[in-house]
Design an enzyme around this catalytic site. Structure first.
Site, PDB file in Angstrom:
ATOM      1  CG  ASP A 117     -11.774  -7.183   1.359  1.00 51.71           C
ATOM      2  OD1 ASP A 117     -10.633  -6.702   1.352  1.00 51.71           O
ATOM      3  OD2 ASP A 117     -12.499  -7.206   2.359  1.00 51.71           O
ATOM      4  CB  THR A 157      -6.544  -1.824   1.182  1.00 50.48           C
ATOM      5  OG1 THR A 157      -5.870  -2.725   2.065  1.00 50.48           O
ATOM      6  CG2 THR A 157      -5.649  -1.454   0.005  1.00 50.48           C
ATOM      7  CG  ASP A 195      -9.225   0.396   9.082  1.00 51.42           C
ATOM      8  OD1 ASP A 195      -9.330   0.083  10.288  1.00 51.42           O
ATOM      9  OD2 ASP A 195      -9.129   1.581   8.704  1.00 51.42           O
ATOM     10  CG  MET A 196      -7.274  -5.426   9.920  1.00 49.46           C
ATOM     11  SD  MET A 196      -6.374  -6.824   9.202  1.00 49.46           S
ATOM     12  CE  MET A 196      -5.748  -7.633  10.668  1.00 49.46           C
ATOM     13  CD  GLU A 197      -3.877  -1.458   9.765  1.00 52.96           C
ATOM     14  OE1 GLU A 197      -4.737  -1.038   8.952  1.00 52.96           O
ATOM     15  OE2 GLU A 197      -3.367  -2.584   9.699  1.00 52.96           O
ATOM     16  CD  GLU A 256      -2.443  -1.282   2.775  1.00 51.76           C
ATOM     17  OE1 GLU A 256      -3.516  -1.870   2.882  1.00 51.76           O
ATOM     18  OE2 GLU A 256      -1.817  -0.839   3.766  1.00 51.76           O
TER      19      GLU A 256
END
Ligand code: ADE
Length: 235
Positions: free
Chosen positions: A192, A82, A167-169, A6
């Site tokens: 996705d 992303t 997301d993860m952050e 990214e």
């Protein structure tokens, strides 16, 4: 940013320096440039030495954002990269989103009185409504957790918070920004559809490069727009 795949197109697009180590105790990296006169630092959480992959997820994001913030006086913290999107809430592959409203967690379930609210988090984001309209970007509530897939309980939590982008952050960086009194913005490209018909990991892998390229292309305009609406002077 969490993943090198990214970050690399953004470094190229913004003409940032080659990454160097952010902090001796962390695998995190930092690249710098003046973008239209505004100092920009792109920080990644770096490669986890034990597994050999990018340090994605909330813990490296928070520690890295904290370490980076201690090395200067940021006017804004941006969590970029992303994300998964909810098809049922209108997300499409390749869409670009800025945060709207508070950023939350979807996988911190603590049904113990006030701990339930603590678990969800809910940290403010900068109002990007006008900026998004000007740049033709979407806005949505962002939610973060430490898994790629969407467990049924996570989906219920996303529904309760009205979130569309996963997301993860972002929530971890928004927490750091909140503690430091610095504005927070999430900026994500959808790879996705987490409630769609395809396997999330396959769809993510298939769309990672194209979504990251779209994000990188829009980055200069987003930074220019943010520089115009943020309080304070570049420095
Ligand atoms: N980043 C890209 N796709 C994601 C997903 N489905 N969940 C969390 N983070 C993501």
């Amino acid at each position: 940013m969490a993943m090198e795949a990214e970050a690399a197109p953004v470094r190229l697009r913004l003409g940032l320096s080659a990454p160097t180590r952010l902090h001796p105790a962390l695998p995190a990296t930092c690249s710098r440039a003046l973008v239209s006169g505004v100092p920009v630092r792109l920080v990644t959480a770096g490669v986890d030495e034990r597994s050999g992959v990018d340090s994605i997820g909330t813990i490296p994001a928070a520690v890295t954002a904290w370490a980076a913030s201690q090395q200067g006086t940021p006017r804004v913290l941006v969590s970029a990269g992303t994300a998964g999107g909810l098809d049922s809430a209108g997300a499409r592959i390749g869409d670009l989103y800025l945060t709207h409203g508070p950023v939350v967690f979807h996988d911190r379930r603590i049904p113990l009185g006030g701990f339930a609210r603590y678990g969800v988090g809910s940290f403010p984001s900068l109002d990007c409504t006008s900026l998004a309209a000007e740049l033709g970007l979407k806005t949505a509530v962002f939610t973060s957790g430490d898994s790629l897939d969407l467990a049924p309980a996570d989906e219920r939590a996303m529904g309760s918070s009205g979130a569309c982008v996963k997301d993860m952050e972002s929530a971890a960086v928004a927490y750091v920004a909140h503690r430091l009194g610095v504005p927070f913005v999430g900026f994500r490209a959808i790879t996705d559809l987490i409630d769609g018909p395809h396997h999330v990991a396959d769809e993510f892998a298939r769309n990672l490069a194209a979504a990251s390229a779209r994000l990188a292309d829009a980055f200069p305009r987003v930074l220019g727009g943010l520089a115009a609406i943020l309080p304070g002077r570049p420095g």
